[in-house]
Design a protein around this motif. Structure first.
Motif, PDB file in Angstrom:
ATOM      1  N   PHE A   1      66.256  81.162  27.061  1.00  0.00           N
ATOM      2  CA  PHE A   1      65.232  82.182  26.963  1.00  0.00           C
ATOM      3  C   PHE A   1      65.626  83.039  27.896  1.00  0.00           C
ATOM      4  CE2 PHE A   1      60.354  82.957  27.640  1.00  0.00           C
ATOM      5  CZ  PHE A   1      60.479  83.844  26.973  1.00  0.00           C
ATOM      6  N   ILE A   2      66.172  82.721  29.022  1.00  0.00           N
ATOM      7  CA  ILE A   2      66.772  83.765  30.061  1.00  0.00           C
ATOM      8  C   ILE A   2      68.081  84.553  29.200  1.00  0.00           C
ATOM      9  CG2 ILE A   2      68.070  83.840  32.218  1.00  0.00           C
ATOM     10  CD1 ILE A   2      65.374  83.143  33.020  1.00  0.00           C
ATOM     11  N   ILE A   3      68.820  83.695  28.991  1.00  0.00           N
ATOM     12  CA  ILE A   3      70.141  84.512  28.444  1.00  0.00           C
ATOM     13  C   ILE A   3      69.903  85.657  27.344  1.00  0.00           C
ATOM     14  CG2 ILE A   3      72.226  84.079  27.200  1.00  0.00           C
ATOM     15  CD1 ILE A   3      72.434  83.693  30.263  1.00  0.00           C
ATOM     16  N   GLU A   4      68.734  84.847  26.379  1.00  0.00           N
ATOM     17  CA  GLU A   4      68.536  85.747  25.381  1.00  0.00           C
ATOM     18  C   GLU A   4      67.654  87.409  25.882  1.00  0.00           C
ATOM     19  OE1 GLU A   4      66.343  84.587  22.043  1.00  0.00           O
ATOM     20  OE2 GLU A   4      67.877  83.070  21.438  1.00  0.00           O
TER      21      GLU A   4
ATOM     22  N   ILE B   1      75.398  78.676  34.597  1.00  0.00           N
ATOM     23  CA  ILE B   1      74.634  79.747  33.542  1.00  0.00           C
ATOM     24  C   ILE B   1      74.515  81.159  34.469  1.00  0.00           C
ATOM     25  CG2 ILE B   1      72.408  80.358  32.526  1.00  0.00           C
ATOM     26  CD1 ILE B   1      74.301  78.792  30.825  1.00  0.00           C
ATOM     27  N   HIS B   2      74.029  81.010  35.576  1.00  0.00           N
ATOM     28  CA  HIS B   2      73.898  82.235  36.539  1.00  0.00           C
ATOM     29  C   HIS B   2      75.551  82.988  36.667  1.00  0.00           C
ATOM     30  CE1 HIS B   2      71.871  84.757  39.460  1.00  0.00           C
ATOM     31  NE2 HIS B   2      72.858  84.544  40.227  1.00  0.00           N
ATOM     32  N   ARG B   3      76.295  82.394  36.708  1.00  0.00           N
ATOM     33  CA  ARG B   3      77.751  83.154  36.686  1.00  0.00           C
ATOM     34  C   ARG B   3      77.821  83.754  35.473  1.00  0.00           C
ATOM     35  NH1 ARG B   3      81.227  79.298  36.620  1.00  0.00           N
ATOM     36  NH2 ARG B   3      80.778  79.548  34.221  1.00  0.00           N
TER      37      ARG B   3
ATOM     38  N   SER C   1      75.037  79.917  47.721  1.00  0.00           N
ATOM     39  CA  SER C   1      75.255  80.614  49.014  1.00  0.00           C
ATOM     40  C   SER C   1      74.119  81.259  49.322  1.00  0.00           C
ATOM     41  CB  SER C   1      76.683  81.474  48.828  1.00  0.00           C
ATOM     42  OG  SER C   1      76.515  82.413  47.739  1.00  0.00           O
ATOM     43  N   SER C   2      73.274  81.596  48.288  1.00  0.00           N
ATOM     44  CA  SER C   2      72.063  82.307  48.922  1.00  0.00           C
ATOM     45  C   SER C   2      70.997  81.598  47.589  1.00  0.00           C
ATOM     46  CB  SER C   2      71.704  83.765  48.897  1.00  0.00           C
ATOM     47  OG  SER C   2      72.131  84.214  47.793  1.00  0.00           O
ATOM     48  N   THR C   3      69.735  81.522  47.971  1.00  0.00           N
ATOM     49  CA  THR C   3      68.944  81.061  46.856  1.00  0.00           C
ATOM     50  C   THR C   3      68.308  82.023  46.041  1.00  0.00           C
ATOM     51  OG1 THR C   3      68.147  79.135  48.172  1.00  0.00           O
ATOM     52  CG2 THR C   3      66.705  79.770  46.463  1.00  0.00           C
ATOM     53  N   ILE C   4      68.660  81.937  44.625  1.00  0.00           N
ATOM     54  CA  ILE C   4      68.245  82.975  43.719  1.00  0.00           C
ATOM     55  C   ILE C   4      67.118  82.428  42.827  1.00  0.00           C
ATOM     56  CG2 ILE C   4      69.036  84.145  41.759  1.00  0.00           C
ATOM     57  CD1 ILE C   4      70.550  85.101  44.110  1.00  0.00           C
ATOM     58  N   LEU C   5      66.145  83.173  42.543  1.00  0.00           N
ATOM     59  CA  LEU C   5      65.152  82.600  41.551  1.00  0.00           C
ATOM     60  C   LEU C   5      65.072  83.812  40.425  1.00  0.00           C
ATOM     61  CD1 LEU C   5      61.393  81.464  41.982  1.00  0.00           C
ATOM     62  CD2 LEU C   5      61.755  83.316  40.299  1.00  0.00           C
ATOM     63  N   ALA C   6      65.416  83.332  39.036  1.00  0.00           N
ATOM     64  CA  ALA C   6      65.236  84.115  38.067  1.00  0.00           C
ATOM     65  C   ALA C   6      64.366  83.617  37.110  1.00  0.00           C
ATOM     66  CB  ALA C   6      66.742  84.142  37.430  1.00  0.00           C
TER      67      ALA C   6
ATOM     68  N   LEU D   1      75.597  84.777  33.402  1.00  0.00           N
ATOM     69  CA  LEU D   1      74.481  86.013  33.310  1.00  0.00           C
ATOM     70  C   LEU D   1      75.114  87.149  33.979  1.00  0.00           C
ATOM     71  CD1 LEU D   1      71.574  86.982  32.598  1.00  0.00           C
ATOM     72  CD2 LEU D   1      71.100  85.879  34.880  1.00  0.00           C
ATOM     73  N   ILE D   2      75.626  87.162  35.016  1.00  0.00           N
ATOM     74  CA  ILE D   2      76.264  88.049  35.891  1.00  0.00           C
ATOM     75  C   ILE D   2      77.790  88.680  35.190  1.00  0.00           C
ATOM     76  CG2 ILE D   2      77.095  88.975  38.229  1.00  0.00           C
ATOM     77  CD1 ILE D   2      74.358  87.748  38.500  1.00  0.00           C
ATOM     78  N   LYS D   3      78.484  87.756  34.863  1.00  0.00           N
ATOM     79  CA  LYS D   3      79.904  88.258  34.604  1.00  0.00           C
ATOM     80  C   LYS D   3      80.212  87.901  33.457  1.00  0.00           C
ATOM     81  CE  LYS D   3      82.096  87.394  38.882  1.00  0.00           C
ATOM     82  NZ  LYS D   3      83.135  87.152  39.781  1.00  0.00           N
ATOM     83  N   GLY D   4      79.353  87.396  32.302  1.00  0.00           N
ATOM     84  CA  GLY D   4      79.548  87.469  31.121  1.00  0.00           C
ATOM     85  C   GLY D   4      80.519  86.206  30.685  1.00  0.00           C
ATOM     86  N   GLY D   5      80.517  85.958  29.410  1.00  0.00           N
ATOM     87  CA  GLY D   5      81.552  84.577  29.025  1.00  0.00           C
ATOM     88  C   GLY D   5      80.731  83.618  28.099  1.00  0.00           C
ATOM     89  N   ILE D   6      81.138  82.695  28.338  1.00  0.00           N
ATOM     90  CA  ILE D   6      80.505  81.548  27.651  1.00  0.00           C
ATOM     91  C   ILE D   6      80.386  80.202  28.330  1.00  0.00           C
ATOM     92  CG2 ILE D   6      82.638  80.772  26.215  1.00  0.00           C
ATOM     93  CD1 ILE D   6      80.630  80.393  23.954  1.00  0.00           C
TER      94      ILE D   6
END
Ligand code: AHM
Ligand code: MG
Length: 341
Positions: free
Chosen positions: A288-291, A254-256, A170-175, A258-263
């Motif tokens: 690498f991002i998640i760690e 993965i982005h969700r 819904s927007s463009t995100i760069l992490a 990262l923000i909300k947690g879970g697996i």
């Protein structure tokens, strides 16, 4: 952020340069590489947003090395990222989901090797669901040797010097991360700049969401079947039953997470005996991002980033997300490891 906050806005460019200045000996090459990826992803984002109104939607008629139909936007994204990396002459080779072998760039002496999934989740393009680009950067070991070899690219994920993703949602995100936490930027289309939205994002230690393609339930290992049943059981103390969420675009899932947690889980199955997702340009960079955000990523037994790669396009099962969720599923996998399905 509202327009009143403009004075505090920090662009991706500014942020990268400021970080580079914190390291007096830095050559600026990695910073340039990240800026190249930022620029290419803005161009890809623009095309993704207008895909529905241009002739770019649909298959181009060929298949990639995995036998999957290649969409026009996949090729467009691949070309944009590779030519951006080629222009700055610091990358010697690219390995991409869309190319069978290594892609040698103009700079044979370039010190970086970049893995790309130019447009992940591309089966979602036609239905207007989020898709993403993933990148992973390594140093070339034999950097003064003019011969660029595939062997140089076969390094474990722990040797990544940078990795990240761009999510066209819904927007463009760069992490991205260079090993000092994860920074997140949001593209402001009105000024064409990525604006810093989170300097050091952290994933919750535990989250009440599980994400897996449950259609393959019958071919999972017993431990995984038992874990998913555990997620669905009622227990208010541990926030169960968990919610099920599965987009089918790994970057978005993965982005969700990262923000909300879970697996997020993509296991091996009868259809994909080694898992479906690719170690080098999907699993390692997102691990690498998640760690770096405080989470965990394994293949069910071993840490993803310590797996020794044998082939550039190899696949692996993946269990990734909040630490407590990943540890829990590994307990189930160990407990039932000798039980046949
Ligand atoms: P792709 O690289 O061909 O787009 O495939 C990878 C995608 C991931 O984004 C996603 O997690 C997975 O495939 C979904 O697979 P499935 O449809 O089997 O659940
Ligand atoms: Mg992919």
């Amino acid at each position: 952020m509202t327009s009143k906050d403009n004075s505090r806005m920090e662009t991706l460019e500014e942020y990268i340069i400021q970080n580079q200045n914190r390291f007096p000996g830095a050559t600026g090459e990695l910073s340039q590489l990240l800026r190249d990826i930022g620029l290419a992803s803005k161009i890809i984002s623009r095309e993704v947003n207008k895909a529905g109104i241009t002739n770019i939607l649909g298959f181009d008629g060929s298949t990639n090395i995995h036998g999957e139909s290649v969409k026009k936007l996949d090729l467009f994204a691949d070309q944009q990222l590779i030519s951006a990396l080629n222009r700055s002459l610091i990358t010697c080779m690219v390995i991409s989901e869309e190319n069978d072998g290594i892609v040698k760039l103009s700079s044979k002496g370039g010190k970086y090797i970049v893995y790309l999934d130019p447009l992940d989740g591309s089966s979602n393009i036609d239905v207007n669901v989020s898709i993403g680009s993933i990148f992973s950067v390594y140093m070339r070991e034999a950097r003064y040797d003019a011969t660029v070899r595939e062997q140089d690219a076969l390094q474990p994920g722990v040797r990544q010097v940078a990795a990240g993703y761009v999510l066209y949602g819904s927007s463009t995100i760069l992490a991205y991360t260079t090993g000092l936490g994860v920074s997140v930027f949001t593209l402001d289309p009105s000024i064409g700049e990525f604006i810093l939205s989170d300097r050091k994002i952290k994933i919750p230690d535990h989250g009440p969401i599980y994400s897996i393609n449950e259609g393959s339930y019958n071919s999972w290992d017993m431990g995984l079947k038992k874990y998913i049943k555990y997620c669905q059981e009622e227990d208010p103390d541990t926030n169960r039953p968990y919610s099920a969420r599965y987009i089918g675009s790994m970057v978005a899932d993965i982005h969700r997470t990262l923000i909300k947690g879970g697996i997020f889980i993509y296991p091996h199955s009868k259809k994909y005996p080694s898992g479906k997702l690719r170690l080098m340009y999907e699993c390692n960079p997102l691990s690498f991002i998640i760690e770096q955000a405080g989470g965990m990523a394994t293949d069910g037994h071993k840490r993803i980033m310590e797996l020794e790669p044998e082939a550039i396009h190899q696949q692996t099962p993946i269990y990734i997300g909040s630490k407590k969720n990943v540890q829990k599923v590994m307990d189930f996998l160990n407990e039932y490891s000798t039980v046949n399905v």
